[in-house]
Write a protein that holds these residues in place. Structure first.
Motif, short mmCIF file in Angstrom:
data_model
loop_
_atom_site.label_atom_id
_atom_site.label_comp_id
_atom_site.label_asym_id
_atom_site.label_seq_id
_atom_site.Cartn_x
_atom_site.Cartn_y
_atom_site.Cartn_z
N THR A 126 0.83 -1.21 0.00
CA THR A 126 0.00 0.00 0.00
C THR A 126 0.86 1.26 0.00
O THR A 126 0.58 2.22 -0.73
N GLY A 127 1.91 1.27 0.80
CA GLY A 127 2.82 2.42 0.82
C GLY A 127 3.51 2.63 -0.52
O GLY A 127 3.64 3.76 -1.01
N GLY A 128 3.95 1.55 -1.14
CA GLY A 128 4.56 1.65 -2.46
C GLY A 128 3.58 2.12 -3.51
O GLY A 128 3.93 2.89 -4.41
N LEU A 129 2.35 1.68 -3.39
CA LEU A 129 1.32 2.09 -4.33
C LEU A 129 1.03 3.58 -4.23
O LEU A 129 0.96 4.29 -5.23
N VAL A 130 0.90 4.07 -3.02
CA VAL A 130 0.66 5.50 -2.81
C VAL A 130 1.85 6.32 -3.30
O VAL A 130 1.68 7.34 -4.00
N THR A 131 3.05 5.88 -2.97
CA THR A 131 4.26 6.59 -3.38
C THR A 131 4.40 6.61 -4.90
O THR A 131 4.66 7.66 -5.49
N SER A 132 4.24 5.46 -5.53
CA SER A 132 4.43 5.42 -6.99
C SER A 132 3.35 6.22 -7.72
O SER A 132 3.63 6.86 -8.73
N THR A 133 2.12 6.21 -7.20
CA THR A 133 1.06 7.00 -7.82
C THR A 133 1.36 8.50 -7.70
O THR A 133 1.22 9.25 -8.67
N ALA A 134 1.81 8.91 -6.52
CA ALA A 134 2.14 10.33 -6.33
C ALA A 134 3.31 10.74 -7.23
O ALA A 134 3.27 11.81 -7.84
N LEU A 135 4.32 9.90 -7.32
CA LEU A 135 5.46 10.24 -8.17
C LEU A 135 5.07 10.27 -9.64
O LEU A 135 5.52 11.15 -10.39
N THR A 136 4.22 9.34 -10.05
CA THR A 136 3.79 9.29 -11.45
C THR A 136 2.98 10.52 -11.83
O THR A 136 3.14 11.07 -12.92
N LEU A 137 2.12 10.96 -10.93
CA LEU A 137 1.22 12.06 -11.27
C LEU A 137 1.78 13.44 -10.94
O LEU A 137 1.32 14.43 -11.51
N LEU A 138 2.74 13.53 -10.04
CA LEU A 138 3.25 14.84 -9.62
C LEU A 138 4.69 15.09 -10.06
O LEU A 138 4.98 16.08 -10.71
N LEU A 139 5.58 14.21 -9.68
CA LEU A 139 7.00 14.45 -9.92
C LEU A 139 7.41 14.21 -11.37
O LEU A 139 8.15 15.01 -11.95
N LEU A 140 6.93 13.15 -11.97
CA LEU A 140 7.33 12.82 -13.34
C LEU A 140 6.97 13.91 -14.34
O LEU A 140 7.81 14.29 -15.17
N PRO A 141 5.75 14.47 -14.30
CA PRO A 141 5.45 15.58 -15.23
C PRO A 141 6.35 16.79 -15.02
O PRO A 141 6.73 17.46 -15.98
N LEU A 142 6.69 17.08 -13.77
CA LEU A 142 7.60 18.20 -13.51
C LEU A 142 8.98 17.95 -14.10
O LEU A 142 9.59 18.85 -14.67
N LEU A 143 9.47 16.72 -13.97
CA LEU A 143 10.77 16.39 -14.55
C LEU A 143 10.74 16.46 -16.07
O LEU A 143 11.67 16.95 -16.70
N PHE A 144 9.65 15.95 -16.67
CA PHE A 144 9.53 16.04 -18.13
C PHE A 144 9.46 17.48 -18.59
O PHE A 144 10.06 17.84 -19.61
#
Length: 83
Positions: free
Chosen positions: A43-61
């Motif tokens: 569950t922790g990994g799921l929450v973390t990966s979802t947040a990174l996918t939707l928030l951090l990755l677009p900023l990096l791109f």
């Protein structure tokens, strides 16, 4: 634009997986001493990966993708295409 297109599928997958983990998180019977820590980690990994996918990755791109496209347009002479 990518976040808008992928928001619903990513959130649906994360929510369904999190709902599937609820019985493991609440288990008290035999084997729950192994299931509960595993469910917490998943569950922790799921929450973390979802947040990174939707928030951090677009900023990096946005940050590094824009710089790369600007460099490519500077190097390419007018009238030629980049392959």
């Amino acid at each position: 634009r990518g976040v808008r297109d992928r928001l619903r599928p990513v959130l649906m997958t994360a929510c369904i997986t999190a709902l599937g983990m609820i019985p493991l998180l609440l288990a008290t019977g035999p084997g729950s001493e192994i299931q509960r820590p595993l469910a917490i980690v998943v569950t922790g990994g799921l929450v973390t990966s979802t947040a990174l996918t939707l928030l951090l990755l677009p900023l990096l791109f946005e940050r590094f993708g824009t710089a790369r496209s600007q460099r490519a347009s500077i190097r390419t002479p007018a009238g030629s295409s980049v392959e």
